[in-house]
Design a protein around this motif. Structure first.
Motif, PDB file in Angstrom:
ATOM      1  N   GLY A   1       0.788  -1.215   0.000  1.00 20.58           N
ATOM      2  CA  GLY A   1       0.000   0.000   0.000  1.00 20.58           C
ATOM      3  C   GLY A   1       0.823   1.268   0.000  1.00 20.58           C
ATOM      4  O   GLY A   1       0.359   2.334  -0.453  1.00 20.58           O
ATOM      5  N   GLU A   2       2.039   1.177   0.500  1.00 26.26           N
ATOM      6  CA  GLU A   2       2.896   2.353   0.576  1.00 26.26           C
ATOM      7  C   GLU A   2       3.265   2.881  -0.816  1.00 26.26           C
ATOM      8  O   GLU A   2       3.428   4.092  -1.002  1.00 26.26           O
ATOM      9  CB  GLU A   2       4.187   2.022   1.333  1.00 26.26           C
ATOM     10  N   TYR A   3       3.406   2.005  -1.769  1.00 29.02           N
ATOM     11  CA  TYR A   3       3.875   2.415  -3.096  1.00 29.02           C
ATOM     12  C   TYR A   3       2.913   3.399  -3.772  1.00 29.02           C
ATOM     13  O   TYR A   3       3.293   4.534  -4.075  1.00 29.02           O
ATOM     14  CB  TYR A   3       4.105   1.187  -3.982  1.00 29.02           C
ATOM     15  N   PRO A   4       1.672   3.002  -4.042  1.00 27.93           N
ATOM     16  CA  PRO A   4       0.795   3.953  -4.733  1.00 27.93           C
ATOM     17  C   PRO A   4       0.432   5.155  -3.874  1.00 27.93           C
ATOM     18  O   PRO A   4       0.296   6.273  -4.402  1.00 27.93           O
ATOM     19  CB  PRO A   4      -0.447   3.115  -5.060  1.00 27.93           C
ATOM     20  N   LEU A   5       0.277   4.965  -2.567  1.00 27.71           N
ATOM     21  CA  LEU A   5      -0.163   6.072  -1.715  1.00 27.71           C
ATOM     22  C   LEU A   5       0.941   7.106  -1.519  1.00 27.71           C
ATOM     23  O   LEU A   5       0.710   8.318  -1.638  1.00 27.71           O
ATOM     24  CB  LEU A   5      -0.643   5.530  -0.371  1.00 27.71           C
ATOM     25  N   SER A   6       2.158   6.649  -1.218  1.00 30.75           N
ATOM     26  CA  SER A   6       3.262   7.593  -1.004  1.00 30.75           C
ATOM     27  C   SER A   6       3.576   8.372  -2.275  1.00 30.75           C
ATOM     28  O   SER A   6       3.769   9.595  -2.238  1.00 30.75           O
ATOM     29  CB  SER A   6       4.515   6.851  -0.528  1.00 30.75           C
ATOM     30  N   ALA A   7       3.630   7.676  -3.388  1.00 31.45           N
ATOM     31  CA  ALA A   7       3.946   8.351  -4.652  1.00 31.45           C
ATOM     32  C   ALA A   7       2.856   9.348  -5.028  1.00 31.45           C
ATOM     33  O   ALA A   7       3.143  10.481  -5.435  1.00 31.45           O
ATOM     34  CB  ALA A   7       4.123   7.320  -5.762  1.00 31.45           C
ATOM     35  N   THR A   8       1.596   8.936  -4.888  1.00 35.79           N
ATOM     36  CA  THR A   8       0.489   9.806  -5.264  1.00 35.79           C
ATOM     37  C   THR A   8       0.407  11.028  -4.352  1.00 35.79           C
ATOM     38  O   THR A   8       0.234  12.159  -4.830  1.00 35.79           O
ATOM     39  CB  THR A   8      -0.837   9.018  -5.210  1.00 35.79           C
TER      40      THR A   8
END
Length: 533
Positions: free
Chosen positions: A143-150
């Motif tokens: 979950g960290e990947y799309p949320l942090s980047a976005t």
């Protein structure tokens, strides 16, 4: 400002660098620090797990994880991450970035502690429990990947957006280094206290019962940075782009951003309503219209991320095996279990310091100067060159007098992976899709990457085994060897260069211009797929 752009979003695009930018980088980056620590710490203690639970009495060699268990231990967190990227990416677009952001950390904290508490009376029970919790560690990490980047993309201004997103991702390198340093520190404490003899001197005494606490302590420590980050993450406001373009609440967006930017802004309610009800905002994800406008982009982000992760995780998770094959680390029977953990972690830290971390921060420094596209293309190309330089004279590098040269080339591969596609494949998907699909499409791209990492962690493990039984671990099936495996990774890099032509250059453009959510000024035409010539 582009035609149709909302003032609150334009204010973000042109905002000077402020404290809230650095706060967002720190809060998002600590999540990635924790991610990398939890994903890569397992490589420092995997050999110890083999000694503790799979040593056969009377054997001349200490125990190792059977190949199917090694594949499971290394690959299970990556599998969890794949599902987490898809689920939380979708959820981030469905209910908002902030509402989901704390959930991922809570899952990581609970499951990380559970990993270290994997107690059982049998080796099978320990490994099964460990794999169960490692899956959920990976699920939270995903979950960290799309949320942090976005979130970072939507907070940043358009001229330094790449730098800020890359800085969040660069914390991955710090997490890899931290996992090695923590393992070194814990192993050194236990080694100095108990001073176990090498395996070939006293097989039983080389792994005292207290060794069991080493791998558990290394894994549990991964929860510490997540705990410290959780409070600050829950205090972050929702991004103005989600609140305006997806939740359609411009008043709240203006309120949140006025506090952040310390300016008074007009919510432009009528303009927002006109924008979100336009034809550009009506089509659904994976519709024919989506495929027509964004299909090539999504194909480009998924394929390039898939290909880089095959190489990156193949080389990273099995560094310890490469270290043994070129003689950097003494033979396992010449060390105690504690000393083996220390040596593996020491060389992992060395590679991180010499190649991995500098590569990340070179990307941070140059991504908004050179551009994403050129950095990605250059990274794939240079990785291929240095892999070929290792693979062709592979036996040459195994001799003692040439090991330093091998270290330099090996470090350069990691340098150009991170000053290259490992970083840019994280940045680009957060910039080129509409706000209502942004988190989902980034999650899909990241999940494709994790599919590549699973291939790297599992298939490469089998493939890299030497054909000569005398040169591989007892009980392991023969493969094509490390030399041929590296050549295969070269091919994946070359295909990655070709797929890079499918992704656009995003430097200096607002998110709404890149995604086509607003029109561009007539005197500043924008090509939907702007590949450098």
């Amino acid at each position: 400002m582009a035609k149709g752009q909302v003032k609150v979003l334009n204010a973000l695009d042109v905002a000077k660098i402020q404290w809230y930018h650095f706060k967002a980088i720190l809060i998002s980056g600590m999540g990635f620090f924790t991610d990398a620590y939890n994903l890569f710490c397992i490589s420092t203690v995997a050999r110890l797990l083999g000694r503790l639970y799979f040593t056969r009495p009377g054997s001349n060699n200490p125990g190792i994880l059977p190949i199917h268990i090694s594949a499971a231990v290394n690959g299970i967190a990556l599998s969890g991450s794949l599902f987490g990227q898809l689920f939380f990416g979708w959820l981030g677009d469905k209910i908002g970035r902030k509402k989901v952001y704390g959930i991922t950390l809570i899952i990581m904290i609970i499951s990380t502690i559970g990993s270290g508490m994997s107690f059982s009376k049998t080796p099978k029970g320990v490994i099964t429990t460990l794999c169960f919790f490692r899956f959920w560690v990976g699920f939270g990490i995903g979950g960290e990947y799309p949320l942090s980047a976005t979130i970072m993309a939507e907070y940043a201004n358009k001229n330094t957006r790449g730098t800020f997103i890359a800085a969040v991702f660069a914390m991955q390198g710090m997490g890899i280094l931290a996992s090695a340093l923590v393992a070194m520190f814990i192993a050194a404490i236990f080694d100095n206290k108990y001073k176990p003899p090498p395996y070939n001197v006293d097989p039983l005494g080389s792994v005292p019962p207290e060794s069991d606490y080493i791998w558990r302590s290394v894994l549990i420590f991964g929860a510490v940075p997540a705990v410290f980050t959780l409070y600050w993450r829950m205090q972050m406001p929702e991004t103005a782009r989600y609140t305006t373009l997806v939740a359609q609440n411009p008043k709240q967006a203006v309120k949140d951003m006025s506090n952040v930017l310390d300016v008074h802004l007009d919510p432009e309610i009528e303009k927002v309503e006109e924008l979100v009800h336009s034809e550009k905002h009506k089509f659904k994800l994976f519709s024919a219209e989506f495929a027509r406008i964004y299909g090539i982009r999504l194909l480009g982000t998924t394929t390039t991320w898939f290909l880089i992760d095959i190489a990156f995780y193949s080389l990273n998770l099995f560094q310890k095996d490469v270290f043994y094959s070129v003689g950097w680390i003494p033979l396992p029977e010449e060390m105690s279990g504690m000393r083996e953990v220390y040596n593996i972690a020491k060389f992992q830290a060395l590679i991180s310091l010499c190649g991995t971390i500098p590569g990340y921060w070179f990307t941070v420094g140059f991504i908004d100067i050179i551009g994403r596209w050129w950095i990605q293309m250059m990274g794939f190309f240079c990785m291929t060159i240095f892999m070929v330089a290792i693979a062709i004279p592979y036996q040459h590098w195994r001799t003692k007098e040439h090991r330093v040269g091998f270290l330099i080339l090996y470090g350069l591969i990691f340098f150009f992976a991170n000053f290259g596609p490992n970083a840019t494949t994280f940045v680009i998907p957060a910039e080129i899709f509409p706000a209502r699909f942004r988190s989902t499409c980034h999650g899909i791209s990241a999940a494709a990457g994790k599919a590549g990492s699973i291939i790297g962690a599992v298939v490469f493990l089998y493939a890299s085994q030497e054909e000569d039984p005398a040169k591989r671990n007892p009980g392991y099936p023969g493969g094509i060897g490390k030399k041929k495996s590296i050549f295969i990774l070269c091919v994946t890099n070359i295909i990655g260069m070709m797929c890079t032509f499918l992704v656009p250059e995003t430097k200096g453009k607002s998110l709404e211009e890149l995604s086509g959510e607003v029109d561009v000024e007539d005197d500043a035409p924008y090509e939907r797929i702007a590949v450098p010539q």
